[in-house]
Design a protein around this motif. Structure first.
Motif, short mmCIF file in Angstrom:
data_model
loop_
_atom_site.label_atom_id
_atom_site.label_comp_id
_atom_site.label_asym_id
_atom_site.label_seq_id
_atom_site.Cartn_x
_atom_site.Cartn_y
_atom_site.Cartn_z
N ALA A 153 18.40 65.61 66.62
CA ALA A 153 17.68 64.53 65.94
C ALA A 153 18.40 64.15 64.65
CB ALA A 153 16.23 64.93 65.67
N ALA A 154 19.69 63.88 64.78
CA ALA A 154 20.55 63.69 63.61
C ALA A 154 20.25 62.42 62.82
CB ALA A 154 22.01 63.71 64.05
N ALA A 155 19.48 61.51 63.40
CA ALA A 155 19.11 60.29 62.68
C ALA A 155 17.79 60.42 61.93
CB ALA A 155 19.02 59.10 63.64
N GLY A 156 17.09 61.54 62.10
CA GLY A 156 15.76 61.72 61.52
C GLY A 156 15.80 62.14 60.06
N GLY A 157 14.64 62.50 59.55
CA GLY A 157 14.51 62.84 58.14
C GLY A 157 15.41 63.99 57.73
N VAL A 158 15.19 65.17 58.31
CA VAL A 158 16.03 66.32 58.02
C VAL A 158 17.44 66.09 58.56
CG1 VAL A 158 16.41 68.78 58.48
CG2 VAL A 158 14.11 67.96 57.94
N GLY A 159 17.52 65.56 59.78
CA GLY A 159 18.80 65.43 60.46
C GLY A 159 19.81 64.59 59.71
N HIS A 160 19.38 63.46 59.14
CA HIS A 160 20.38 62.59 58.50
C HIS A 160 20.91 63.19 57.21
CE1 HIS A 160 17.54 60.86 55.52
NE2 HIS A 160 18.52 60.11 55.07
N TYR A 161 20.12 64.04 56.54
CA TYR A 161 20.66 64.79 55.41
C TYR A 161 21.54 65.94 55.89
CZ TYR A 161 17.36 62.35 52.35
OH TYR A 161 16.67 61.39 51.65
N GLU A 172 32.55 71.01 60.98
CA GLU A 172 32.71 69.98 61.99
C GLU A 172 31.32 69.71 62.54
OE1 GLU A 172 34.46 69.43 66.53
OE2 GLU A 172 35.22 71.07 65.28
N VAL A 173 30.90 68.46 62.53
CA VAL A 173 29.50 68.13 62.80
C VAL A 173 29.35 67.32 64.08
CG1 VAL A 173 27.41 67.01 61.93
CG2 VAL A 173 28.94 68.18 60.35
N ILE A 174 28.46 67.83 64.95
CA ILE A 174 28.07 67.13 66.17
C ILE A 174 26.59 66.83 66.06
CG2 ILE A 174 27.95 67.26 68.69
CD1 ILE A 174 30.00 69.88 67.68
N GLY A 175 26.18 65.61 66.33
CA GLY A 175 24.77 65.25 66.25
C GLY A 175 24.27 64.69 67.57
N THR A 176 22.98 64.90 67.84
CA THR A 176 22.34 64.22 68.97
C THR A 176 21.47 63.10 68.44
OG1 THR A 176 20.41 65.69 69.05
CG2 THR A 176 22.33 66.34 70.35
N ALA A 177 21.46 61.99 69.17
CA ALA A 177 20.68 60.82 68.74
C ALA A 177 20.48 59.91 69.93
CB ALA A 177 21.42 60.07 67.63
N ILE A 194 26.21 62.57 70.33
CA ILE A 194 25.84 62.63 71.74
C ILE A 194 24.57 61.82 71.96
CG2 ILE A 194 25.19 64.14 73.67
CD1 ILE A 194 26.66 66.41 72.07
N ASP A 195 24.64 60.86 72.86
CA ASP A 195 23.46 60.10 73.26
C ASP A 195 22.66 60.97 74.23
OD1 ASP A 195 21.55 58.40 74.29
OD2 ASP A 195 22.97 56.91 75.04
N TYR A 196 21.57 61.55 73.74
CA TYR A 196 20.82 62.50 74.56
C TYR A 196 20.14 61.84 75.76
CZ TYR A 196 16.77 60.78 71.89
OH TYR A 196 15.81 59.98 71.31
N ASN A 203 26.10 69.29 78.35
CA ASN A 203 27.26 68.87 79.16
C ASN A 203 28.36 68.28 78.29
OD1 ASN A 203 25.81 69.63 81.38
ND2 ASN A 203 25.48 67.56 82.17
N ALA A 204 28.04 67.98 77.04
CA ALA A 204 28.98 67.28 76.17
C ALA A 204 29.55 68.15 75.06
CB ALA A 204 28.31 66.04 75.56
#
Length: 313
Positions: A153-161, A172-177, A194-196, A203-204
């Motif tokens: 949830a990298a676009a969310g409140g905690v996630g985007h910070y 190195e940062v990987i995010g799901t969104a 990664i587009d969940y 798989n990614a």
């Protein structure tokens, strides 16, 4: 002063605007004239009768939700030497505890606050409190430079910070969104998004050192498959977290735990420094006036918030 109280556990209509006494600064406290505050999933869960509700119901009348504030010091209590009247401050106050942030004035321990950077609005500062502190405290404890970090949830409140802070710390940062938020998460500095909805994240991505799990449940179980031997998954407090998850991780030599943020003026100062330097930025997706707190909670309940929802006072 105006404040929003929680009458009973339930829907957004249980949030009621009332007139109550203005607080007085106790020893070690300051009273802050609130300019903005932000809301979080824990506010919603408590309103619904989960999280802190039973504790608050047994101890406090009225219950005033909220912990995240930015504002101007109105008065200073004895021994609160960190600030003076007129200082612009922000912080997550009295967490875990009765923060009473949904109000025009908030009494807060001076040790829970930091000075607001002049280049950041009160709305942006209020956003960067519980969510940013959660990301910072967890990541600072568990990751090191060069680690591969997966943030759900990298676009969310905690996630985007968390994306931004993990990059600051050298990961190195990987995010799901979702698909609509891929560009946004990339703009925060993520190395891979990664587009969940298009494919299972497992798989990614493989061989990550650390996972920040903001979703729990099935997502946490599936995350075990992407973590290196000896790696770590930290989940934010959730009813979906249980001992079975811990044991499932132990079978693969993966440490799984949940951790909760705590108020800290020292850590808020680090957030303030990063905000001032421009290394960390708040995304405020919506703002509502205090009188529209119910509408703000209804928006939060959709679970589709990018960044943070902020209340102006």
């Amino acid at each position: 002063m105006n404040a929003i109280i929680l009458k009973e556990a339930g829907d957004v209509n249980q949030l009621q605007l009332v007139e109550i006494e203005k607080p007085i600064a106790a020893v070690g406290e300051v009273v802050v004239k609130t300019q903005a505050l932000s809301i979080n999933p824990v506010d919603m869960k408590t309103r619904l009768g989960k999280s802190f509700y039973n504790e608050f119901k047994s101890k406090y009348d009225p219950i005033i939700l909220g912990w995240d504030i930015s504002g101007i010091v109105e008065s200073v209590g004895e021994n609160a030497t960190e600030f003076k009247v007129g200082d612009q401050v922000f912080g997550m106050v009295n967490f875990p505890g009765h923060g009473k942030a949904y109000a025009e004035y908030v009494a807060a321990p001076a040790s829970h606050l930091a000075k607001k950077p002049s280049n950041v609005s009160h709305e942006e500062a209020a956003a960067a409190t519980l969510a940013a502190l959660t990301a910072y405290q967890i990541l600072n404890r568990h990751i090191k430079k060069g680690d591969r970090v997966l943030i759900h949830a990298a676009a969310g409140g905690v996630g985007h910070y968390a994306v931004q802070i993990a990059k600051i710390l050298g990961a190195e940062v990987i995010g799901t969104a979702s698909a609509k938020n891929i560009d946004f998460v990339q703009s925060l500095g993520a190395d891979q998004v990664i587009d969940y909805s298009a494919q299972p994240f497992e798989n990614a991505v493989k061989d990550v050192d650390f996972v920040l799990d903001t979703l729990s449940g099935e997502t946490l179980y599936r995350s075990i498959n992407v973590v290196k031997n000896g790696g770590t998954i930290i989940s934010l407090p959730s009813a979906g977290f249980n001992q079975e998850m811990v044991e499932a991780g132990q079978q693969k030599n993966i440490h799984i735990a949940f951790e909760m943020v705590e108020s800290s003026g020292k850590d808020m100062q680090q957030i303030a420094d990063w905000l001032e330097s421009g290394q960390l930025k708040s995304t405020v997706s919506q703002t509502f006036p205090l009188v529209q707190m119910s509408q703000a909670h209804a928006s939060l309940e959709t679970g589709r918030t990018r960044g943070k929802i902020v209340i102006t006072v």
